[in-house]
Design an enzyme around this catalytic site. Structure first.
Site, PDB file in Angstrom:
ATOM      1  N   SER A  14       0.849  -1.196   0.000  1.00  0.00           N
ATOM      2  CA  SER A  14       0.000   0.000   0.000  1.00  0.00           C
ATOM      3  C   SER A  14       0.884   1.245   0.000  1.00  0.00           C
ATOM      4  O   SER A  14       1.947   1.268  -0.609  1.00  0.00           O
ATOM      5  CB  SER A  14      -0.953  -0.041   1.201  1.00  0.00           C
ATOM      6  OG  SER A  14      -0.244  -0.214   2.417  1.00  0.00           O
ATOM      7  N   ASP A 181       3.139  12.162   9.163  1.00  0.00           N
ATOM      8  CA  ASP A 181       1.760  12.502   9.510  1.00  0.00           C
ATOM      9  C   ASP A 181       1.180  11.560  10.560  1.00  0.00           C
ATOM     10  O   ASP A 181      -0.025  11.512  10.752  1.00  0.00           O
ATOM     11  CB  ASP A 181       0.882  12.479   8.259  1.00  0.00           C
ATOM     12  CG  ASP A 181       0.973  11.152   7.496  1.00  0.00           C
ATOM     13  OD1 ASP A 181       1.574  10.194   8.053  1.00  0.00           O
ATOM     14  OD2 ASP A 181       0.468  11.074   6.374  1.00  0.00           O
ATOM     15  N   HIS A 184       2.798   7.643   7.797  1.00  0.00           N
ATOM     16  CA  HIS A 184       3.735   7.514   6.681  1.00  0.00           C
ATOM     17  C   HIS A 184       5.135   7.905   7.132  1.00  0.00           C
ATOM     18  O   HIS A 184       5.292   8.684   8.075  1.00  0.00           O
ATOM     19  CB  HIS A 184       3.261   8.348   5.489  1.00  0.00           C
ATOM     20  CG  HIS A 184       1.947   7.904   4.944  1.00  0.00           C
ATOM     21  ND1 HIS A 184       0.797   8.665   5.071  1.00  0.00           N
ATOM     22  CD2 HIS A 184       1.590   6.772   4.300  1.00  0.00           C
ATOM     23  CE1 HIS A 184      -0.213   8.019   4.516  1.00  0.00           C
ATOM     24  NE2 HIS A 184       0.243   6.862   4.042  1.00  0.00           N
TER      25      HIS A 184
END
Length: 220
Positions: A14, A181, A184
């Protein structure tokens, strides 16, 4: 395909994978280290979970391809472990484990020379996620639960696993230095992933070895 033919490494996952070739990302680190030694390909799909991954296995990894990857690095679980919400990416833990099992079985069927490393979900900075996104669906307790389940499956399937939850927590100030964040990766977080990856590649008893120091330099 351009030549000469080198070992092919495939990164499949992902957003942690999709963003890995960004500035000082872990994919970029590997590509630099393996320059003139192996080709590294990225198949990263932000927002995906293991359920989506299973649906595209035949397209991303066709069994009838003449050339199969020497190494596949798989990352799913961060989105799976999000708390359930309407239209969210959550996948229940038992289904996640079975999806990862299906991915493992498919990749093992590609070639006897195809090796596999699963990356588990890393931890998160819950407060930073709430500040940036205004929501608190990601919890470290759940990340750890999915990470441990993934590692247990890998032991059962006889494939390599890197428990990123455990790896990150070995570093001081990981919560404030590893995430852009809250979920990530910063360059600091990516360096941890790359370091753990290289450790596994060095210690693996694969023949031929895929550790960068053991591979020939093209046109040396």
């Amino acid at each position: 395909m351009v030549g000469p033919r080198r070992p092919q490494f495939m990164l499949f996952g992902s957003s942690i994978v999709q963003l890995s070739f960004g500035k000082e990302g872990w994919g970029a680190i590997l590509a630099d280290i393996y320059s003139r030694k192996a080709d590294i390909f990225v198949r990263g799909y932000g927002g995906w979970n293991s359920r989506k991954a299973v649906q595209v296995l035949d397209e991303v990894f066709p069994k009838d391809d003449a050339v199969q990857p020497s190494l596949v690095i798989v990352y799913f679980g961060g989105n799976d472990s999000v708390r359930p919400r309407p239209d969210g990416p959550h996948v229940p833990l038992p289904e996640y484990v079975e999806n990862m099992r299906k991915i493992s079985i498919h990749l093992k069927s590609l070639s006897k020379k195809t090796h596999i490393i699963f990356l588990t979900p890393p931890p998160v900075n819950e407060a930073q996620i709430l500040q940036v996104f205004g929501m608190d669906g990601r919890k470290n307790e759940l990340c750890q639960k999915y990470a441990d389940a993934c590692e247990e499956l890998c032991q059962e399937m006889g494939i390599k696993a890197i428990n990123l939850c455990n790896a990150f927590k070995q570093h001081d100030n990981w919560m404030t230095t590893c995430f852009t964040d809250g979920m990530h990766l910063t360059p600091t977080g990516s360096k941890i992933v790359a370091k753990e990856m290289l450790k596994v590649l060095k210690e693996a008893d694969w023949q031929p070895s895929l550790y960068w120091e053991d591979l020939p330099v093209e046109f040396a």
